[in-house]
Design an enzyme around this catalytic site. Structure first.
Site, mmCIF file in Angstrom:
data_model
loop_
_atom_site.group_PDB
_atom_site.id
_atom_site.type_symbol
_atom_site.label_atom_id
_atom_site.label_comp_id
_atom_site.label_asym_id
_atom_site.label_seq_id
_atom_site.Cartn_x
_atom_site.Cartn_y
_atom_site.Cartn_z
ATOM 1 N N PRO A 2 47.484 38.739 40.819
ATOM 2 C CA PRO A 2 48.366 38.364 41.859
ATOM 3 C C PRO A 2 48.218 39.725 42.773
ATOM 4 O O PRO A 2 48.063 40.815 42.270
ATOM 5 C CB PRO A 2 49.769 38.484 41.316
ATOM 6 C CG PRO A 2 49.292 38.236 39.597
ATOM 7 C CD PRO A 2 47.938 38.679 39.458
ATOM 8 N N GLU A 3 48.036 39.323 44.263
ATOM 9 C CA GLU A 3 48.259 40.393 45.061
ATOM 10 C C GLU A 3 49.549 41.108 45.463
ATOM 11 O O GLU A 3 50.538 40.672 44.726
ATOM 12 C CB GLU A 3 47.469 39.937 46.269
ATOM 13 C CG GLU A 3 46.076 39.517 45.967
ATOM 14 C CD GLU A 3 45.273 39.339 47.222
ATOM 15 O OE1 GLU A 3 45.446 39.949 48.111
ATOM 16 O OE2 GLU A 3 44.370 38.284 47.163
ATOM 17 N N LYS A 52 50.354 46.501 43.519
ATOM 18 C CA LYS A 52 50.485 45.459 42.326
ATOM 19 C C LYS A 52 51.206 46.056 41.251
ATOM 20 O O LYS A 52 51.021 45.463 39.996
ATOM 21 C CB LYS A 52 49.035 45.161 42.064
ATOM 22 C CG LYS A 52 48.013 44.682 42.948
ATOM 23 C CD LYS A 52 46.646 44.403 42.576
ATOM 24 C CE LYS A 52 45.769 43.950 43.848
ATOM 25 N NZ LYS A 52 44.361 43.324 43.102
ATOM 26 N N ARG A 126 48.804 58.166 42.852
ATOM 27 C CA ARG A 126 47.322 57.931 42.628
ATOM 28 C C ARG A 126 47.148 56.526 43.646
ATOM 29 O O ARG A 126 45.847 56.315 43.538
ATOM 30 C CB ARG A 126 46.970 57.656 41.328
ATOM 31 C CG ARG A 126 47.091 56.823 40.396
ATOM 32 C CD ARG A 126 46.513 56.743 39.064
ATOM 33 N NE ARG A 126 47.177 55.660 38.159
ATOM 34 C CZ ARG A 126 48.155 55.657 37.225
ATOM 35 N NH1 ARG A 126 48.361 56.846 37.099
ATOM 36 N NH2 ARG A 126 48.394 54.843 36.633
ATOM 37 N N ARG A 259 33.622 42.192 42.128
ATOM 38 C CA ARG A 259 34.311 41.186 42.474
ATOM 39 C C ARG A 259 33.669 40.180 43.512
ATOM 40 O O ARG A 259 32.784 40.733 44.081
ATOM 41 C CB ARG A 259 35.498 41.784 43.304
ATOM 42 C CG ARG A 259 36.456 42.649 42.472
ATOM 43 C CD ARG A 259 36.943 41.788 41.069
ATOM 44 N NE ARG A 259 37.982 41.117 41.570
ATOM 45 C CZ ARG A 259 39.164 40.954 41.997
ATOM 46 N NH1 ARG A 259 39.788 42.208 42.027
ATOM 47 N NH2 ARG A 259 40.036 40.112 42.556
#
Length: 270
Positions: A2-3, A52, A126, A259
């Site tokens: 999921p974005e 996310k 981060r 990816r």
């Protein structure tokens, strides 16, 4: 995976349904039993998303951190809930400020853990700026992008550079701005970056409102169907071998840093 818009939708939903009241938290699977005990019966003060990552903040000062990863999913339900089915990591039931009870089951997350304030601060420190957060500073991302020899296609997926952008938004925003995913970050101009950032903000807000990623401009939203029946059309994402919706060139594919990557070599020249 999921974005970011999905996590912001969840945060809004959980804020509406559970925040402001006591919640009952359990771990039918058992793997989150100790963490569930720390927040069971506490008041969920507010929920938010950062990229996310989903964060539930409690009146005791602890925070529930959830990262869905590839397989995680929340299933929302009315109350009383049925007996848990499958590997339910966490079950949460509450009524929030409205007094209307709701429940949700979490299955298969990459992370479901209790964090204390220093750990929450370390987590958010981060992460890069999130286009869906009001406190986002796009200059933080630009500083890293403008100094990097890495490809912009890789940089947009690096959560330390930009939080919340995934494979679909990456492929589509680059297409929308005629930028090759292979260009080094430092080759981008400041106006190119600012236009992409503004577009990501707008596109991801639409994703929050509608629950789906609408990335094709209205004037191009016709012709060949989407890659899946339940998804809006895309320009290049998962359209390898198909003609570009604008120029007819065959959409191509490669793997970039593990990816899948899709682009049009004519509309996005190197």
């Amino acid at each position: 995976m999921p974005e970011g818009h999905t996590l912001h939708r969840l945060a809004k939903l959980h804020e509406k349904r559970f925040a402001g009241g006591q919640v009952r938290v359990s771990s039918p699977q058992g793997r989150f039993a100790d963490g569930a005990a720390l927040i069971d019966g506490r008041v969920l003060t507010h929920a938010e998303a950062w990229g996310k990552h989903l964060l539930h903040h409690y009146d005791s000062g602890v925070t529930l951190h959830v990262h869905l990863g590839l397989y995680g999913k929340f299933t929302e339900s009315s109350v009383p809930m049925d007996a848990p089915v499958g590997e339910v990591r966490m079950r949460l039931i509450g009524a929030g400020r409205t007094g209307e009870p709701h429940g949700t089951d979490l299955r298969g997350p990459a992370a479901c853990e209790i964090l204390h304030d220093p750990e929450v601060s370390a987590l958010t420190a981060r992460l890069g700026p999130d286009p869906l957060r009001r406190d986002a500073d796009p200059d933080r991302a630009w500083t890293r992008i403008s100094r990097s020899q890495r490809s912009i296609g890789a940089l947009l997926m690096d959560q330390k550079v930009l939080a919340g952008v995934g494979n679909v938004y990456r492929a589509e925003v680059l297409f929308r701005h005629n930028i090759s995913p292979h260009r080094p970050g430092k080759s981008l101009s400041r106006p190119e970056w600012e236009a992409m950032w503004a577009d990501l903000v707008d596109l991801m807000k639409v994703g929050v409102r509608r629950g789906l990623m609408h990335v094709v401009r209205p004037e191009h939203d016709h012709g060949a169907p989407s890659y899946a029946a339940d998804r809006p059309r895309t320009y290049v994402y998962r359209r390898v071998g198909d003609p570009c919706r604008l120029c007819g060139t065959t959409v191509v594919h490669t793997v970039m840093e593990g990816r899948n990557l899709f682009w049009c070599p004519t509309c996005q020249p190197r």
